[in-house]
Design an enzyme around this catalytic site. Structure first.
Site, PDB file in Angstrom:
ATOM      1  CG  ASN A 183     -17.829 -28.803  16.512  1.00 37.65           C
ATOM      2  OD1 ASN A 183     -16.776 -28.247  16.224  1.00 37.65           O
ATOM      3  ND2 ASN A 183     -18.793 -28.196  17.171  1.00 37.65           N
ATOM      4  CG  HIS A 238     -16.913 -21.150  14.366  1.00 34.97           C
ATOM      5  ND1 HIS A 238     -17.627 -21.083  15.543  1.00 34.97           N
ATOM      6  CD2 HIS A 238     -16.920 -19.892  13.851  1.00 34.97           C
ATOM      7  CE1 HIS A 238     -18.025 -19.832  15.734  1.00 34.97           C
ATOM      8  NE2 HIS A 238     -17.611 -19.087  14.718  1.00 34.97           N
ATOM      9  CD  GLU A 293     -17.477 -15.673  15.122  1.00 35.75           C
ATOM     10  OE1 GLU A 293     -17.761 -16.204  14.021  1.00 35.75           O
ATOM     11  OE2 GLU A 293     -18.031 -15.989  16.191  1.00 35.75           O
ATOM     12  CE  LYS A 349     -15.029 -25.456  15.521  1.00 39.89           C
ATOM     13  NZ  LYS A 349     -15.741 -25.839  16.758  1.00 39.89           N
ATOM     14  CE1 TYR A 397     -15.192 -21.003  19.487  1.00 38.98           C
ATOM     15  CE2 TYR A 397     -12.846 -21.355  19.243  1.00 38.98           C
ATOM     16  CZ  TYR A 397     -14.143 -21.568  18.807  1.00 38.98           C
ATOM     17  OH  TYR A 397     -14.387 -22.353  17.703  1.00 38.98           O
TER      18      TYR A 397
HETATM   19  P1  CMP Z   1     -18.151 -23.513  17.887  1.00 37.16           P
HETATM   20  O1  CMP Z   1     -19.295 -23.307  16.974  1.00 37.16           O
HETATM   21  O2  CMP Z   1     -16.792 -23.354  17.324  1.00 37.16           O
HETATM   22  O3  CMP Z   1     -18.313 -22.540  19.148  1.00 37.16           O
HETATM   23  C1  CMP Z   1     -17.919 -22.891  20.452  1.00 37.16           C
HETATM   24  C2  CMP Z   1     -17.349 -24.264  20.516  1.00 37.16           C
HETATM   25  O4  CMP Z   1     -17.217 -24.801  21.801  1.00 37.16           O
HETATM   26  C3  CMP Z   1     -18.301 -25.198  19.817  1.00 37.16           C
HETATM   27  O5  CMP Z   1     -18.249 -25.000  18.437  1.00 37.16           O
HETATM   28  C4  CMP Z   1     -17.800 -26.540  20.293  1.00 37.16           C
HETATM   29  O6  CMP Z   1     -16.687 -26.971  19.551  1.00 37.16           O
HETATM   30  C5  CMP Z   1     -17.365 -26.196  21.701  1.00 37.16           C
HETATM   31  N1  CMP Z   1     -18.369 -26.621  22.647  1.00 37.16           N
HETATM   32  C6  CMP Z   1     -19.574 -26.078  22.862  1.00 37.16           C
HETATM   33  N2  CMP Z   1     -20.212 -26.744  23.851  1.00 37.16           N
HETATM   34  C7  CMP Z   1     -19.387 -27.728  24.233  1.00 37.16           C
HETATM   35  C8  CMP Z   1     -19.465 -28.720  25.217  1.00 37.16           C
HETATM   36  N3  CMP Z   1     -20.549 -28.852  25.996  1.00 37.16           N
HETATM   37  N4  CMP Z   1     -18.430 -29.539  25.353  1.00 37.16           N
HETATM   38  C9  CMP Z   1     -17.334 -29.398  24.579  1.00 37.16           C
HETATM   39  N5  CMP Z   1     -17.184 -28.450  23.637  1.00 37.16           N
HETATM   40  C10 CMP Z   1     -18.203 -27.627  23.476  1.00 37.16           C
END
Ligand code: CMP
Length: 135
Positions: free
Chosen positions: A115, A118, A129, A12, A52
């Site tokens: 984070n 993904h 995806e 990311k 998403y």
């Molecule tokens: P990802 O695996 O990319 O899939 C959905 C994304 O939403 C997840 O990683 C996080 O980056 C984000 N996400 C999921 N839950 C939360 C949350 N409670 N608060 C903020 N971001 C979230």
């Protein structure tokens, strides 16, 4: 012998900004996953919304779309035995503060939204995806 799977991984925009492209790719390669496709790209809001779609309406959805389109990301397709579960385990828990040390999120982030990576959560998600990122 387990099934050979393909999975979609994103480094990311925070991971790219933190100069972690080589580190992340290296971890997956050392584990034994094969990089089939890899491309750095800036994601359009339309593609971000497709990716998403399941999170529409959640409080973190608008900042998630803003974040994932905030700068270049690296999309890749990895292949290997049980690639989907293996890659997810290596990424660690979604909330990086809870992710185990030794996982990518556990080692390189403290947030649950920014984070670093993904990783597709199922074979169906991987197929969907991969088609969003690689046509
Ligand atoms: P990802 O695996 O990319 O899939 C959905 C994304 O939403 C997840 O990683 C996080 O980056 C984000 N996400 C999921 N839950 C939360 C949350 N409670 N608060 C903020 N971001 C979230």
């Amino acid at each position: 012998m387990h099934d050979v799977e393909k999975t979609l991984i994103l480094i990311k925009p925070d991971g790219v900004r933190k100069q972690l492209i080589g580190e992340v790719v290296s971890r997956f390669e050392k584990k034994g996953l094969t990089v089939l496709k890899l491309e750095m790209m800036s994601l359009s809001r339309e593609k971000a919304q497709l990716h998403y779609a399941e999170h529409v309406g959640k409080p973190f959805y608008p900042p998630l779309i803003d974040f994932i389109t905030s700068g270049p990301l690296v999309a890749m397709v990895l292949e290997g035995q049980r690639a989907i579960s293996v890659a997810r385990k290596m990424c660690g828990a979604t909330d990086s503060a809870l992710a185990e040390a030794g996982t990518i999120r556990g080692d390189y982030s403290i947030y649950n939204n920014q984070n670093v990576v993904h990783s597709s959560d199922s074979a169906e998600s991987a197929t969907r995806e991969i088609s969003i990122y690689f046509g």
